[in-house]
Write a protein that holds these residues in place. Sequence first.
Motif, PDB file in Angstrom:
ATOM      1  N   TRP A 181       0.344  -1.313   0.302  1.00 63.50           N
ATOM      2  CA  TRP A 181       0.267  -0.058   0.023  1.00 63.50           C
ATOM      3  C   TRP A 181       0.990   1.545  -0.261  1.00 63.50           C
ATOM      4  CZ3 TRP A 181      -3.636   1.910   4.886  1.00 63.50           C
ATOM      5  CH2 TRP A 181      -4.641   2.731   3.834  1.00 63.50           C
ATOM      6  N   PHE A 182       1.680   1.563   1.340  1.00 59.74           N
ATOM      7  CA  PHE A 182       2.604   2.345   0.650  1.00 59.74           C
ATOM      8  C   PHE A 182       3.317   3.056  -0.924  1.00 59.74           C
ATOM      9  CE2 PHE A 182       3.474   0.277   5.087  1.00 59.74           C
ATOM     10  CZ  PHE A 182       3.381   1.939   6.013  1.00 59.74           C
ATOM     11  N   LEU A 183       3.147   1.614  -1.881  1.00 63.84           N
ATOM     12  CA  LEU A 183       3.702   1.960  -3.103  1.00 63.84           C
ATOM     13  C   LEU A 183       2.167   2.155  -4.164  1.00 63.84           C
ATOM     14  CD1 LEU A 183       6.098  -1.112  -3.660  1.00 63.84           C
ATOM     15  CD2 LEU A 183       6.313   1.489  -3.285  1.00 63.84           C
ATOM     16  N   HIS A 184       1.951   1.751  -3.849  1.00 62.31           N
ATOM     17  CA  HIS A 184       0.154   2.225  -4.634  1.00 62.31           C
ATOM     18  C   HIS A 184      -0.568   0.870  -4.145  1.00 62.31           C
ATOM     19  CE1 HIS A 184      -2.372   2.986  -8.164  1.00 62.31           C
ATOM     20  NE2 HIS A 184      -1.340   3.563  -8.500  1.00 62.31           N
ATOM     21  N   PRO A 185      -2.173   2.068  -3.815  1.00 59.99           N
ATOM     22  CA  PRO A 185      -3.308   0.850  -3.394  1.00 59.99           C
ATOM     23  C   PRO A 185      -3.727  -0.285  -4.509  1.00 59.99           C
ATOM     24  CG  PRO A 185      -4.114   3.233  -4.429  1.00 59.99           C
ATOM     25  CD  PRO A 185      -2.462   2.937  -4.310  1.00 59.99           C
ATOM     26  N   LEU A 186      -3.083  -0.386  -5.834  1.00 59.95           N
ATOM     27  CA  LEU A 186      -3.476  -0.760  -6.229  1.00 59.95           C
ATOM     28  C   LEU A 186      -3.449  -1.947  -6.123  1.00 59.95           C
ATOM     29  CD1 LEU A 186      -4.071   0.465 -10.198  1.00 59.95           C
ATOM     30  CD2 LEU A 186      -5.676  -0.256  -8.803  1.00 59.95           C
ATOM     31  N   MET A 187      -1.362  -1.534  -5.752  1.00 63.07           N
ATOM     32  CA  MET A 187      -0.228  -2.563  -5.159  1.00 63.07           C
ATOM     33  C   MET A 187      -0.611  -3.509  -4.244  1.00 63.07           C
ATOM     34  SD  MET A 187       2.291  -3.152  -7.860  1.00 63.07           S
ATOM     35  CE  MET A 187       3.032  -3.677  -6.472  1.00 63.07           C
ATOM     36  N   LEU A 188      -1.642  -2.890  -3.249  1.00 64.39           N
ATOM     37  CA  LEU A 188      -1.999  -3.630  -2.280  1.00 64.39           C
ATOM     38  C   LEU A 188      -2.806  -4.502  -2.415  1.00 64.39           C
ATOM     39  CD1 LEU A 188      -2.656  -4.306   0.621  1.00 64.39           C
ATOM     40  CD2 LEU A 188      -4.052  -1.864   0.536  1.00 64.39           C
ATOM     41  N   ILE A 189      -4.346  -3.812  -3.677  1.00 62.67           N
ATOM     42  CA  ILE A 189      -5.281  -5.064  -3.963  1.00 62.67           C
ATOM     43  C   ILE A 189      -4.321  -6.119  -5.071  1.00 62.67           C
ATOM     44  CG2 ILE A 189      -6.896  -5.779  -5.513  1.00 62.67           C
ATOM     45  CD1 ILE A 189      -7.678  -2.452  -5.305  1.00 62.67           C
ATOM     46  N   VAL A 190      -4.024  -6.272  -5.215  1.00 62.64           N
ATOM     47  CA  VAL A 190      -2.690  -7.412  -6.169  1.00 62.64           C
ATOM     48  C   VAL A 190      -2.058  -8.147  -4.849  1.00 62.64           C
ATOM     49  CG1 VAL A 190      -0.852  -7.746  -7.209  1.00 62.64           C
ATOM     50  CG2 VAL A 190      -2.198  -5.895  -8.167  1.00 62.64           C
ATOM     51  N   ALA A 191      -1.456  -7.680  -4.314  1.00 63.00           N
ATOM     52  CA  ALA A 191      -0.711  -8.678  -2.607  1.00 63.00           C
ATOM     53  C   ALA A 191      -1.505  -9.093  -2.298  1.00 63.00           C
ATOM     54  CB  ALA A 191       0.828  -7.474  -2.836  1.00 63.00           C
ATOM     55  N   SER A 192      -2.740  -8.507  -2.008  1.00 62.03           N
ATOM     56  CA  SER A 192      -3.912  -8.923  -1.166  1.00 62.03           C
ATOM     57  C   SER A 192      -4.202 -10.579  -1.574  1.00 62.03           C
ATOM     58  CB  SER A 192      -4.524  -8.378  -0.329  1.00 62.03           C
ATOM     59  OG  SER A 192      -4.818  -6.993  -0.052  1.00 62.03           O
ATOM     60  N   SER A 193      -4.224 -10.795  -2.679  1.00 64.17           N
ATOM     61  CA  SER A 193      -4.929 -11.422  -4.028  1.00 64.17           C
ATOM     62  C   SER A 193      -4.191 -12.626  -4.158  1.00 64.17           C
ATOM     63  CB  SER A 193      -4.735 -10.559  -5.138  1.00 64.17           C
ATOM     64  OG  SER A 193      -5.834 -10.197  -5.526  1.00 64.17           O
ATOM     65  N   ILE A 194      -2.821 -12.302  -3.744  1.00 62.48           N
ATOM     66  CA  ILE A 194      -1.860 -13.019  -4.395  1.00 62.48           C
ATOM     67  C   ILE A 194      -1.613 -14.496  -2.956  1.00 62.48           C
ATOM     68  CG2 ILE A 194       0.656 -13.429  -4.031  1.00 62.48           C
ATOM     69  CD1 ILE A 194       1.427 -10.703  -6.797  1.00 62.48           C
ATOM     70  N   VAL A 195      -1.747 -13.431  -1.623  1.00 64.31           N
ATOM     71  CA  VAL A 195      -1.934 -14.115  -0.068  1.00 64.31           C
ATOM     72  C   VAL A 195      -2.752 -14.880  -0.560  1.00 64.31           C
ATOM     73  CG1 VAL A 195      -1.206 -13.749   1.877  1.00 64.31           C
ATOM     74  CG2 VAL A 195      -0.047 -12.203   0.767  1.00 64.31           C
ATOM     75  N   VAL A 196      -3.621 -14.547  -1.060  1.00 68.84           N
ATOM     76  CA  VAL A 196      -4.833 -15.911  -1.006  1.00 68.84           C
ATOM     77  C   VAL A 196      -5.074 -16.643  -1.015  1.00 68.84           C
ATOM     78  CG1 VAL A 196      -7.194 -15.862  -1.381  1.00 68.84           C
ATOM     79  CG2 VAL A 196      -6.332 -14.193   0.019  1.00 68.84           C
ATOM     80  N   VAL A 197      -4.363 -16.410  -2.251  1.00 70.77           N
ATOM     81  CA  VAL A 197      -3.679 -17.615  -3.640  1.00 70.77           C
ATOM     82  C   VAL A 197      -2.419 -18.317  -3.018  1.00 70.77           C
ATOM     83  CG1 VAL A 197      -3.062 -18.537  -5.831  1.00 70.77           C
ATOM     84  CG2 VAL A 197      -4.535 -16.606  -5.567  1.00 70.77           C
ATOM     85  N   ILE A 198      -1.873 -18.151  -2.628  1.00 68.71           N
ATOM     86  CA  ILE A 198      -0.618 -18.625  -1.814  1.00 68.71           C
ATOM     87  C   ILE A 198      -0.994 -19.425  -0.468  1.00 68.71           C
ATOM     88  CG2 ILE A 198       1.596 -18.544  -0.812  1.00 68.71           C
ATOM     89  CD1 ILE A 198       2.153 -16.312  -2.333  1.00 68.71           C
ATOM     90  N   LEU A 199      -2.423 -18.428   0.156  1.00 67.33           N
ATOM     91  CA  LEU A 199      -2.424 -19.853   1.282  1.00 67.33           C
ATOM     92  C   LEU A 199      -3.272 -21.149   0.824  1.00 67.33           C
ATOM     93  CD1 LEU A 199      -3.304 -16.558   3.865  1.00 67.33           C
ATOM     94  CD2 LEU A 199      -1.400 -18.057   3.751  1.00 67.33           C
ATOM     95  N   TYR A 200      -4.002 -21.020  -0.039  1.00 67.97           N
ATOM     96  CA  TYR A 200      -5.493 -21.358  -0.913  1.00 67.97           C
ATOM     97  C   TYR A 200      -4.341 -22.521  -1.153  1.00 67.97           C
ATOM     98  CZ  TYR A 200      -8.736 -24.289  -3.024  1.00 67.97           C
ATOM     99  OH  TYR A 200      -9.722 -24.538  -2.968  1.00 67.97           O
ATOM    100  N   ARG A 201      -3.282 -22.491  -1.788  1.00 70.48           N
ATOM    101  CA  ARG A 201      -2.609 -23.226  -3.220  1.00 70.48           C
ATOM    102  C   ARG A 201      -1.847 -24.359  -1.663  1.00 70.48           C
ATOM    103  NH1 ARG A 201      -1.579 -23.936  -8.368  1.00 70.48           N
ATOM    104  NH2 ARG A 201       0.695 -24.693  -7.376  1.00 70.48           N
ATOM    105  N   ARG A 202      -1.396 -23.915  -0.287  1.00 70.43           N
ATOM    106  CA  ARG A 202      -0.849 -24.213  -0.102  1.00 70.43           C
ATOM    107  C   ARG A 202      -1.842 -25.399   1.855  1.00 70.43           C
ATOM    108  NH1 ARG A 202       4.925 -20.057   2.681  1.00 70.43           N
ATOM    109  NH2 ARG A 202       5.430 -20.523  -0.002  1.00 70.43           N
TER     110      ARG A 202
END
Length: 236
Positions: A194-215
């Motif tokens: 989020w410190f870089l860009h709010p859109l980056m926060l949305i993308v990063a949050s989505s990536i974390v959800v995918v990683i957690l789900y796969r694991r």
Amino acid sequence: MLLSALDFIALVFFFVSWVGYSLFARKRAKTTHCLSSILCTLRIDWMQTVMHKDNQIADASLIGNVERTVTFFASSTVLVLAGVITVLAHSEEVVEVLNELPLTPPSSPIMVQFQLAVLAMIFIYAFFKFTWSIRQFGFVSVLLGASVKYQQQNRSEEERVAFANHAAKVLDQSGHEYNKGLRTYYFALAYLAWFLHPLMLIVASSIVVVILYRREYNSRVLRHLLATHGFEPGKK
């Protein structure tokens, strides 16, 4: 206005992703084979085995190893909090650095202070989860000590199974609190975007959800753990 519309949407998306995934994982674990469900089964097996052992030295050592790991994360969280508070006191310098980065929207000291304050609250939550996990692992140690009487006295198999199941439940809850603390770290890393860009926060949050789900639902280690009981990933 402190938050722009995009910042507000990104922050809401972040917390919805975090809380939503946590609720989803808890509910789905009841109907689907996953890391949470198989570890619960293995913990029950472990405690039932303890009921038929003459001593629990090795078991206490295993619990101690896990407890030390959780303690490490709790101590690290305090250091992270100290770092966040230190940066919070120098928010103007942080703003200068952020404004020099390419593709980063203009920021202000008040905005950065708000972002850092939320980050601090995230790690405070993680600290409480880790410390509660530590206490519960301590409870498991007490239960291991109390289990000795089940070998020294004549107890029925039903009493042993009941004690083992309750001990396994405490152990399982300890593991869940530890997992919640680790999950908080995953989303805290996403929050930094989020410190870089709010859109980056949305993308990063989505990536974390995918990683957690796969694991938790489709990882190689999950398949091997499930194979110990002849299970496969999917519905129970």
